[in-house]
Design a protein around this motif. Structure first.
Motif, short mmCIF file in Angstrom:
data_model
loop_
_atom_site.label_atom_id
_atom_site.label_comp_id
_atom_site.label_asym_id
_atom_site.label_seq_id
_atom_site.Cartn_x
_atom_site.Cartn_y
_atom_site.Cartn_z
N GLU B 179 -0.02 7.30 -8.93
CA GLU B 179 0.46 8.60 -9.46
C GLU B 179 -0.51 9.21 -10.46
O GLU B 179 -0.22 10.23 -11.08
CB GLU B 179 1.83 8.40 -10.11
N GLN B 180 -1.65 8.55 -10.62
CA GLN B 180 -2.74 9.05 -11.48
C GLN B 180 -2.25 9.36 -12.90
O GLN B 180 -2.62 10.36 -13.49
CB GLN B 180 -3.39 10.27 -10.85
N GLN B 181 -1.44 8.45 -13.43
CA GLN B 181 -0.89 8.69 -14.77
C GLN B 181 -1.93 8.52 -15.87
O GLN B 181 -1.79 9.08 -16.95
CB GLN B 181 0.28 7.72 -15.02
N LYS B 204 3.26 5.30 -21.43
CA LYS B 204 4.50 4.52 -21.52
C LYS B 204 5.10 4.29 -20.13
O LYS B 204 5.54 3.18 -19.80
CB LYS B 204 5.51 5.23 -22.42
N ALA B 205 5.08 5.35 -19.33
CA ALA B 205 5.61 5.22 -17.96
C ALA B 205 4.75 4.25 -17.14
O ALA B 205 5.28 3.43 -16.38
CB ALA B 205 5.63 6.59 -17.30
N TYR B 206 3.43 4.36 -17.35
CA TYR B 206 2.53 3.46 -16.61
C TYR B 206 2.75 2.00 -17.03
O TYR B 206 2.81 1.10 -16.20
CB TYR B 206 1.07 3.87 -16.83
N ALA B 208 5.42 0.64 -18.20
CA ALA B 208 6.71 0.14 -17.68
C ALA B 208 6.53 -0.38 -16.25
O ALA B 208 7.17 -1.35 -15.85
CB ALA B 208 7.75 1.24 -17.72
N ARG B 209 5.64 0.28 -15.50
CA ARG B 209 5.42 -0.16 -14.11
C ARG B 209 4.43 -1.34 -14.06
O ARG B 209 4.61 -2.29 -13.31
CB ARG B 209 4.86 1.01 -13.30
N PHE B 210 3.40 -1.21 -14.90
CA PHE B 210 2.33 -2.21 -14.86
C PHE B 210 2.80 -3.59 -15.34
O PHE B 210 2.37 -4.61 -14.81
CB PHE B 210 1.16 -1.74 -15.75
N ASN B 211 3.68 -3.61 -16.34
CA ASN B 211 4.12 -4.90 -16.90
C ASN B 211 5.26 -5.51 -16.08
O ASN B 211 6.24 -6.00 -16.62
CB ASN B 211 4.57 -4.72 -18.35
N THR B 212 5.15 -5.45 -14.80
CA THR B 212 6.18 -6.05 -13.93
C THR B 212 5.55 -7.17 -13.10
O THR B 212 4.32 -7.20 -12.94
CB THR B 212 6.80 -4.99 -13.00
#
Lengths: 362, 573
Positions: B179-181, B204-206, B208-212
């Protein structure tokens, strides 16, 4: 046993579990070091420096913040006693510092009440998944081993108190003493070297649970050969103690007056033991069985390491070494719940074995 | 009799059930033992050797060592970087190979490198283990005419910048940030104060996705430009990699760009005895870190020798003794030299390494022949010589030991030797030293210290003598952090207090030397000085002990970790 009594027991067990887990939470936080501390702050010496101490310390602080390890552990803390700067006995009065709700314990308990055990520090996996992945094999090994242990110990105990087993009783008891004194890792390694070694007998697979390459068929039964030796070792580790207990309680019960009456009535020896003595001899054994859980968990640590089987024992050790607190507490939650249920089951078994206990408790 | 027959029948059935064929070797599948499972396979947050080894097969860095010759070579980069120093800034320019492709066939560009730097430096992300390594890179300047060329803008200069600037895995932006955040946040913003970024909604949104977990263990995300894909990771058991079809590197015929075996399986086997049995049983193709005694036994086993090649390359891991030269009793170098003569290195090697080690004259590994000073001889265990040196240093031998008046106070020569608890090799080394020193009447107290305490005592200079390991390599020789006086203050990494103005200059000159001959001369001089000072005494360099199935060739066995290049393995014709 009445349902209301069961509910009462369950509720009191829940309080005990909460107290136990809170103690484990506090103790785990008292371990020296935190997750990532050794690897990030104590850099390996080498022929060049990969980073400076300031940037490592800054990154470490970020890690603490992200994992909430920077927060106070509990609602309050007590200032350390400083004897040098205190006159009189003022140091005996505690000096608490209130931290409010923004503390590690509060967040953990809040999550726990919502059924959330948190995420692992090392790989961001939810702890429930980590435990499920590791726990399945451990539960299979432990329960199969427990069932075998009970069957063997019970069989051997009954056999030894009967006339048919009299001749071999002494050598068997001596053998059990020898087996009981051998550490689990010693005879696990001995059996591995004997039964999974091309230089001796290549009967069992050496390690793991077997893997199947994509495209090839993988059935659950194919893992069974990999589990035989580990289950055998764990069973052998617990059989001597339990057999001795069964034998002692049975021997004691066989001295009772009602047994003499049964014999005087002309009942066969086997029937006297199984129909009359066994039920009473089982009562103290139920306590022993419900306390066997710690021994089983300790045994799986050794078994899983030697036979390279993934399981809760290895998970617990690696989590403690890495200071992966959410996983440590998660495993302890599971152990506490199993222990709680085993105690409730023991209570039910008591009441079933001796209805007087159930009536008295009611 | 009936019972006996039933028992016998069950026994036969059980054994025939279990004695099914063991997992058979498949020619083009390499099975490797891992002593411990990687915690994570995240290319930016791995923290163990297993994670590093597996990531090297999935992702590529700009530069990397070729295990065939121990040289640092371009991997994703087309050539070694161009380095330019201007005032307090260093510019390091790279160009990526034009053939380099991601798993989806798109080209690797400088945008991917910029994205990787952002992920490495960003707050809120799980990147703390590698973040300090790239702290010196302030910005990335892309080449407007060539989307594969770019320049790192770095703070200051250290000789290892070349290595460090190329020593992190490059991530595919298309897969990690679809999503090129992070695209609109410039690289330089990650070098300034990070507090602003912590409130950036995109970041912050990135995060939340990356730390999964998928970014730590899923083959759908863990896809780099290297020759392998993560096929399956069975927690606690194995990690399986599969070769990419038509991987771009295979067309180039470059020795350090290989993906030969069709499949690589890493088996997690924590126990050494189990691992050795698996090797004997041909369930493993590669076993490294074999305990010395077991390795000797394997050397005698004809069954093993028929199928496996055993290797003992010289490693770059050493054990050294550090003396706190700040202490008055160790101030005189003759005292330190006397202690050096009490280190029975030959015996230590024999007992702790079963002779799989090479004594060394100094910090440079004997395997690096061009820089090793062959003109020197290692300290020999010699009590007479030690006695002479102590007497020359003013120590007097009495019935209870050695005494000297220091700062007006008579002091006995005693030594407290510390080491990190749990390291059996250094523990035995310390005990042998205690025994040797005892023969000359010097009481030695051996003390194992918990890891954190040991490091703290070293940094705070609260020790007399320690034994510890050191890891080297054949391509970077910046000894300033451990030998320069600017690192000798409290908390610094020059624990022993080695050095003076002359040695500081020598260390600076080594770092500046661009000519190999000049560097060799300076490094040899450093070894002379270090041996004479006897503050930092390198005892020996270890040898690795590895077994590899002999159906493979081109195994690139090396002293560098992981001691073999599994991607280069080729079946013998």
């Amino acid at each position: 046993m009445r349902a209301s009594l069961l509910v009462k027991k369950f509720l009191s067990a829940l309080v005990l579990v909460w107290l136990m887990l809170s103690a484990v939470f506090m103790l785990s936080r008292m371990l020296p070091g935190t997750f990532g501390e050794e690897k990030m702050l104590q850099s390996q010496e080498g022929f060049y420096s990969q980073s400076n101490h300031t940037s490592r310390a800054a990154a470490y602080n970020e890690l603490l913040k992200r994992t909430r390890q920077d927060l106070p552990v509990f609602y309050f803390s007590l200032a350390p006693i400083n004897l040098q700067h205190n006159t009189g006995y003022s140091y005996l009065v505690p000096d608490p510092e209130w931290h409010g709700l923004h503390n590690q314990y509060h967040f953990w308990l809040n999550d726990l009440l919502q059924g959330n055990l948190g995420t692992s520090f090392v790989n961001a996996k939810p702890v429930t998944i980590v435990i499920r992945e590791a726990g399945t094999t451990t539960l299979v090994i432990s329960f199969v081993s427990l069932a075998l242990t009970i069957a063997i110990a019970l069989g051997a105990g009954i056999w030894m108190v009967q006339d048919t087993g009299k001749k071999l009783r002494k050598p068997l008891l001596a053998t059990l003493v020898v087996l009981d004194s051998m550490p689990l890792f010693v005879f696990s390694l001995l059996l591995l070297l004997l039964l999974a070694n091309p230089d001796a007998w290549q009967v069992f697979p050496v390690f793991g649970l077997g893997i199947s390459l994509p495209g090839s068929e993988h059935i659950w039964l194919s893992q069974a050969p990999y589990l035989i030796l580990p289950v055998f070792c764990l069973t052998l580790n617990n059989v001597p103690y339990l057999t001795n207990q069964f034998y002692n309680y049975l021997s004691g019960t066989l001295q009772a007056g009602y047994i003499r009456t049964a014999r005087a009535k002309g009942l066969p020896s086997g029937q006297v033991v199984t129909k009359h003595a066994l039920k009473n001899a089982l009562l103290p054994v139920i306590t022993v069985l419900s306390d066997m859980l710690p021994a089983l968990v300790a045994g799986t640590v050794v078994i899983e390491t030697i036979f390279a089987i993934p399981g809760l024992g290895r998970l617990l050790v690696s989590s403690v070494l890495a200071r992966d607190f959410p996983v440590i507490i998660g495993v302890m939650v599971l152990v506490a719940i199993v222990k709680m249920f085993s105690n409730i089951l023991a209570d039910i078994a008591y009441a079933t074995t001796d209805p007087r206990i159930g009536r008295r408790a009611a | 009799m009936r019972n006996l027959s039933v028992f016998f029948l069950s026994f036969v059935l059980l054994f025939s059930f279990c004695s099914q064929p063991q997992p058979q070797e498949q020619p083009d599948v390499v099975r490797v033992r891992l002593a411990a499972e990687p915690h994570t396979l995240s290319p930016i947050n791995f923290s163990d050797a297993a994670g590093m080894q597996i990531n090297n097969l999935l992702f590529q860095s700009l530069l990397g060592p070729d295990l065939a010759d121990g040289q640092l070579k371009p991997v994703l980069a087309k050539s070694m970087p161009h380095i330019e120093q201007k005032d307090a800034v260093t510019y390091i320019t790279y160009e990526i190979r034009e053939e380099a492709r991601w798993a989806n066939g798109t080209a690797v560009t400088s945008d991917d490198v910029a994205f990787t730097l952002k992920v490495l430096k960003a707050p809120l992300l799980q990147n703390e283990h590698i973040k300090p390594q790239v702290a010196f890179i302030r910005d990335l300047l892309p080449d407007k005419a060539n989307n594969r060329k770019f320049t790192f803008v770095c703070d200051g200069f250290t000789p290892e910048m070349e290595l460090l600037s190329g020593d992190f895995f490059i991530l595919p932006a298309y897969l990690y940030d679809p999503e090129q955040q992070l695209k609109n946040i410039p690289v330089a913003a990650f070098s300034d104060s990070l507090s602003k970024l912590e409130n950036n909604d995109y970041l912050k949104a990135y995060a939340a996705r990356f730390n999964t977990p998928v970014y730590n263990n899923s083959g759908k995300i863990l896809q780099g430009s290297a020759g392998y894909l993560l096929e399956e990771w069975i927690p606690g058991q194995s990690v399986m990699l599969r070769r990419k079809e038509n991987w771009w590197g295979n067309n180039l015929e470059i020795s350090n760009l290989t993906a030969n075996p069709e499949r690589i399986i890493f088996h997690v086997i924590p126990d050494n005895t189990t691992a050795i049995l698996s090797l004997k049983n041909q369930q493993l193709d590669v076993l490294s870190d074999i305990p010395a005694l077991d390795f000797d036994e394997l050397k005698q086993n004809q069954g093993v020798l028929k199928d496996y090649n055993l290797h003992t390359p010289d490693s770059y891991a050493a054990i050294y003794t550090g003396l706190n030269s700040r202490l008055p009793k160790f101030k005189d170098k003759r005292t330190r030299q006397a202690i050096a003569h009490l280190l029975d290195t030959e015996n230590i090697i024999k007992v702790t390494q079963q002779s799989y080690a090479t004594p060394t004259v100094g910090i440079v590994p004997p395997a690096v022949t061009e820089y090793y000073n062959t003109g020197l001889k290692p300290y020999k265990y010699d009590i007479t010589k030690a006695k002479q040196l102590l007497e020359q240093a003013g120590w007097q031998q009495r019935s209870k030991g050695w005494y000297k008046t220091i700062d007006g106070k008579e002091q006995q020569l005693t030594i407290t030797a510390i080491y990190k608890a749990g390291n059996n090799v250094v523990e035995t080394t310390a005990l042998i030293f205690k025994d040797s020193a005892g023969k000359l009447g010097i009481p030695v107290q051996v003390e194992a210290q918990e890891s954190g305490l040991f490091s703290q005592n070293s940094r705070n200079h609260t020790f007399e003598l320690f034994f510890r390991p050191i890891n080297g390599n054949p391509f970077a020789f910046n000894f300033k952090p451990i030998l320069h006086t600017s690192y000798a203050a409290l908390g610094g990494t020059n624990y022993t207090g080695f050095g003076n103005a002359a040695t500081d200059k020598l260390l600076d000159d080594i770092n500046k030397a661009s000519d190999k001959k000049e560097k060799a001369a300076l490094l040899k001089q450093l070894q002379v000085v270090m041996q004479d000072e006897a503050t930092f005494l390198t005892l020996y360099y270890q040898k690795e002990r590895i077994a590899i199935h002999n159906r493979f060739q081109n195994t690139k066995v090396s002293g560098l970790q992981p001691t073999y290049d599994v991607s280069a393995f080729m079946l013998k014709k």
